[in-house]
Design an enzyme around this catalytic site. Structure first.
Site, mmCIF file in Angstrom:
data_model
loop_
_atom_site.group_PDB
_atom_site.id
_atom_site.type_symbol
_atom_site.label_atom_id
_atom_site.label_comp_id
_atom_site.label_asym_id
_atom_site.label_seq_id
_atom_site.Cartn_x
_atom_site.Cartn_y
_atom_site.Cartn_z
ATOM 1 N N ALA A 165 1.029 -1.135 -0.021
ATOM 2 C CA ALA A 165 0.158 -0.020 -0.050
ATOM 3 C C ALA A 165 0.936 1.264 0.016
ATOM 4 O O ALA A 165 2.007 1.308 0.588
ATOM 5 C CB ALA A 165 -0.937 0.195 1.151
ATOM 6 N N SER A 166 0.649 2.281 -0.636
ATOM 7 C CA SER A 166 1.406 3.318 -0.766
ATOM 8 C C SER A 166 0.177 4.533 -0.626
ATOM 9 O O SER A 166 -0.707 4.929 -1.358
ATOM 10 C CB SER A 166 1.864 3.515 -2.099
ATOM 11 O OG SER A 166 2.758 4.624 -2.315
ATOM 12 N N SER A 221 0.476 9.425 0.439
ATOM 13 C CA SER A 221 1.218 10.365 0.127
ATOM 14 C C SER A 221 2.427 10.695 1.271
ATOM 15 O O SER A 221 3.467 11.173 0.633
ATOM 16 C CB SER A 221 0.479 11.247 0.129
ATOM 17 O OG SER A 221 -0.282 11.656 1.542
ATOM 18 N N ALA A 234 3.664 8.135 3.443
ATOM 19 C CA ALA A 234 4.368 6.501 3.778
ATOM 20 C C ALA A 234 4.041 5.390 2.826
ATOM 21 O O ALA A 234 2.859 5.609 2.178
ATOM 22 C CB ALA A 234 4.283 6.212 5.215
ATOM 23 N N GLN A 235 4.618 4.567 2.786
ATOM 24 C CA GLN A 235 4.223 3.229 2.287
ATOM 25 C C GLN A 235 4.445 1.969 3.007
ATOM 26 O O GLN A 235 5.305 2.193 3.812
ATOM 27 C CB GLN A 235 4.681 2.826 0.617
ATOM 28 C CG GLN A 235 6.247 2.766 0.671
ATOM 29 C CD GLN A 235 6.457 2.615 -0.882
ATOM 30 O OE1 GLN A 235 5.839 3.555 -1.573
ATOM 31 N NE2 GLN A 235 7.438 1.915 -1.086
ATOM 32 N N VAL A 236 3.721 0.837 2.697
ATOM 33 C CA VAL A 236 3.945 -0.181 3.674
ATOM 34 C C VAL A 236 4.350 -1.502 2.755
ATOM 35 O O VAL A 236 4.107 -1.871 1.564
ATOM 36 C CB VAL A 236 2.449 -0.620 4.204
ATOM 37 C CG1 VAL A 236 2.628 -2.021 4.825
ATOM 38 C CG2 VAL A 236 2.100 0.432 5.170
ATOM 39 N N LYS A 242 6.296 0.118 7.906
ATOM 40 C CA LYS A 242 5.929 1.340 7.216
ATOM 41 C C LYS A 242 7.125 2.508 7.165
ATOM 42 O O LYS A 242 7.818 2.439 8.014
ATOM 43 C CB LYS A 242 4.787 2.090 8.301
ATOM 44 C CG LYS A 242 4.007 3.108 7.735
ATOM 45 C CD LYS A 242 2.938 3.595 8.242
ATOM 46 C CE LYS A 242 2.232 4.687 7.911
ATOM 47 N NZ LYS A 242 0.779 4.977 8.610
ATOM 48 N N ASP A 247 -9.097 7.958 12.892
ATOM 49 C CA ASP A 247 -9.438 8.085 11.337
ATOM 50 C C ASP A 247 -9.640 6.513 10.915
ATOM 51 O O ASP A 247 -9.120 5.678 10.058
ATOM 52 C CB ASP A 247 -7.790 8.075 10.972
ATOM 53 C CG ASP A 247 -7.324 8.157 9.409
ATOM 54 O OD1 ASP A 247 -8.367 8.689 8.800
ATOM 55 O OD2 ASP A 247 -6.580 8.027 8.871
#
Length: 544
Positions: free
Chosen positions: A129-130, A132, A134-136, A150, A285
């Site tokens: 998953a990406s 704005s 960070a990405q995992v 992450k 969130d």
């Protein structure tokens, strides 16, 4: 300076391309461009078919990830943003192309100061998953634990600072030239965004949030929070337990797993109210992309970058407001606002009550399943803004989360009655905050502090009794007025003796009442405590 001018030009161009003249012309650079564009024949044929909210959302998506995230923040401020724009901003998706896995590896190794292989037996180079910021990536630790890693996007801090400067410039221009600025408060919104985005850049903060939430729900059947692997966490790298589950938006898969959708929806409401009112610390969130469901029907949450907090006073007054709504007692809602200081103290309660009734009564005329509880709160805050209520950041996050929970619950179970779960919860919570049970709970909470004073109580009591015995607290005089004071001092002394004696009995009761004592000792401790309360009460009731 030249770079800022270019970026402002680019923003104005995008806004004008989407027929957002009302926003673009607030920029000095946008005004001549708007005049020139009016000469273009293609613009003459433009009829602004799309609503302005749709056009603004499309423009933010074209401007890039930082502006998308800013739009997402705006979507959390329905008390400030017009309703038509708010409806579109909630649709913004924070999805951007991933950066190379080799770059993620470099960032991780730089953060650790050694090779990736010293921490992971397996690391998937392709991200799962990406976004704005960070990405995992999926990975496996040396002990075999399956984890997610992450990683903060490289260079994002520079981009964010540049775009924040631009947003501040835009906010300043809007404050000077946009008629709606006094109501929408663009500078305030940018400041909120500044705090939020910098919090998200610190993954140690997110890890701490996850850890606290996990402690709060330790052993709960309602929700599972992934564990944090602190030895592998840094400011720009976070490692957490990998969880498995059905994405909560995949309703058909949840049905196929045999999960009770009604129970699942009500569990989500209970989780929210437990976080907000029991703990005063909630996941702010909770959109569908951050929630999964296990095969047994347990919620599983991820992404803890944005959390909300509520103090005791906020929780109490918020509960009073909500219960006032449930009971359609609008005077109670108005009084709670005034007592909490959310509106000026000179606000006329009757006028405020009338404004609330005008908005709420038409809502209650609809079937209960069609009433949006989150929408009710938004309407309330909009009314309060007319009565000079300052923005309450903690309540803004709360209403945003409640909207998410309500929307998620009705996606799972269309006939969700939020009030069916919320009202009993709030009534139970309020009964625990007011009355004898609350007083006993507060006394138990303060027991460690009282226990530290226990060794000093005999000495203090001896000093007080000795001075009283030797008449040190009495002023001998023939003056009639001072003689009256003498009598008051004597009465005060008797009250003091009773207070010390009563507190001593209560303290002794708590010392004798630890877990595990036989029932007769427990009875003795309660009798001692009751005697202490009676002694103190008599001391204050009796005169002289």
């Amino acid at each position: 300076m030249l770079g800022d001018a270019w970026h402002l030009y680019r923003i104005a161009r995008v806004l004008l391309r989407h027929n957002l003249d009302e926003f673009a012309t607030t920029l000095h650079i946008g005004r001549p461009m708007a005049l020139l564009l009016r000469l273009v024949p293609r613009r003459w044929r433009s009829h602004h078919d799309e609503p302005r909210g749709v056009r603004l959302r499309q423009a933010l998506e074209e401007l890039g990830p930082v502006f998308i995230k800013f739009g997402q923040l705006l979507s959390t401020r329905p008390d400030l943003v017009p309703e038509d724009i708010h409806r579109e901003l909630v649709k913004l998706q924070d999805e951007v192309p991933p950066f190379p896995g080799s770059e993620a590896r470099r960032i991780i190794e730089q953060a650790y100061g050694d090779s990736l292989e010293q921490h992971f037996s397996h690391f998937e180079t392709e991200s799962t998953a990406s976004a704005s910021v960070a990405q995992v990536h999926y990975a496996r630790l040396l002990d075999g634990s399956e984890v997610v890693v992450k990683v903060i996007r490289p260079g994002i801090s520079t981009v964010i600072e540049r775009d924040l400067d631009l947003l501040r410039t835009l906010a300043d221009l809007a404050e000077r030239h946009w008629p709606e600025a006094p109501r929408l408060k663009p500078r305030e919104i940018v400041d909120d965004y500044d705090r939020t985005i910098h919090d998200e850049l610190d993954l140690m903060r997110e890890a701490a949030n996850a850890s606290q939430l996990k402690i709060n729900f330790q052993g709960s059947d309602l929700i599972h929070v992934p564990a944090v692997y602190w030895d592998h966490c840094r400011r720009n790298v976070m490692v957490m337990e990998r969880i498995y589950g059905i994405p909560v938006r995949d309703v058909e898969a949840i049905k196929a797993a045999g999960i009770d959708l009604r129970k699942l929806a009500h569990d989500g409401v209970e989780i929210f109210f437990t976080q907000a009112f029991r703990d005063g610390f909630f996941h702010a969130d909770m959109h569908p992309g951050n929630i999964f469901v296990s095969e047994s029907g347990q919620y599983r949450a991820i992404d803890f970058g944005i959390m909300g907090t509520l103090g005791d006073a906020d929780k109490r007054y918020l509960a009073e407001n909500l219960l006032g709504f449930f009971n359609r007692d609008y005077r109670a809602v108005a009084d709670a606002h005034i007592r909490a200081g959310w509106v000026p103290p000179d606000t006329r309660a009757e006028e405020f009550e009338g404004a609330i009734r005008t908005v709420c009564e038409p809502i209650f005329a609809r079937p209960i399943s069609e009433i949006s509880f989150g929408g009710l709160l938004i309407d309330l805050f909009r009314i309060a803004r007319r009565f000079q209520m300052p923005v309450q950041p903690q309540l803004v996050l709360l209403q945003k989360t409640l909207l998410n929970i309500e929307g998620l619950g009705r996606q799972l179970y269309a006939d969700l009655d939020l009030w069916e779960t919320a009202k009993p919860f709030l009534e139970r919570w309020m009964s625990e905050q007011i009355g004898p049970r609350a007083a006993l709970k507060a006394l138990r909470r303060e027991m460690p502090n009282l226990a530290t004073l226990a060794p000093e109580l005999p000495g203090l009591a001896h000093q007080v009794f000795y001075r009283l015995k030797n008449d040190e607290l009495v002023f001998r005089t023939r003056d009639a007025e001072i003689a009256m004071l003498r009598a008051e001092f004597q009465a005060s002394g008797r009250k003091t003796r009773r207070l010390v004696a009563g507190l001593g009995l209560i303290l002794l009761a708590f010392v004798l009442a630890p877990a595990g004592l036989p029932a007769d000792a427990s009875l003795v401790s309660w009798l001692l405590g009751l005697s202490g309360v009676v002694v103190i009460g008599l001391g204050w009731i009796r005169k002289g």
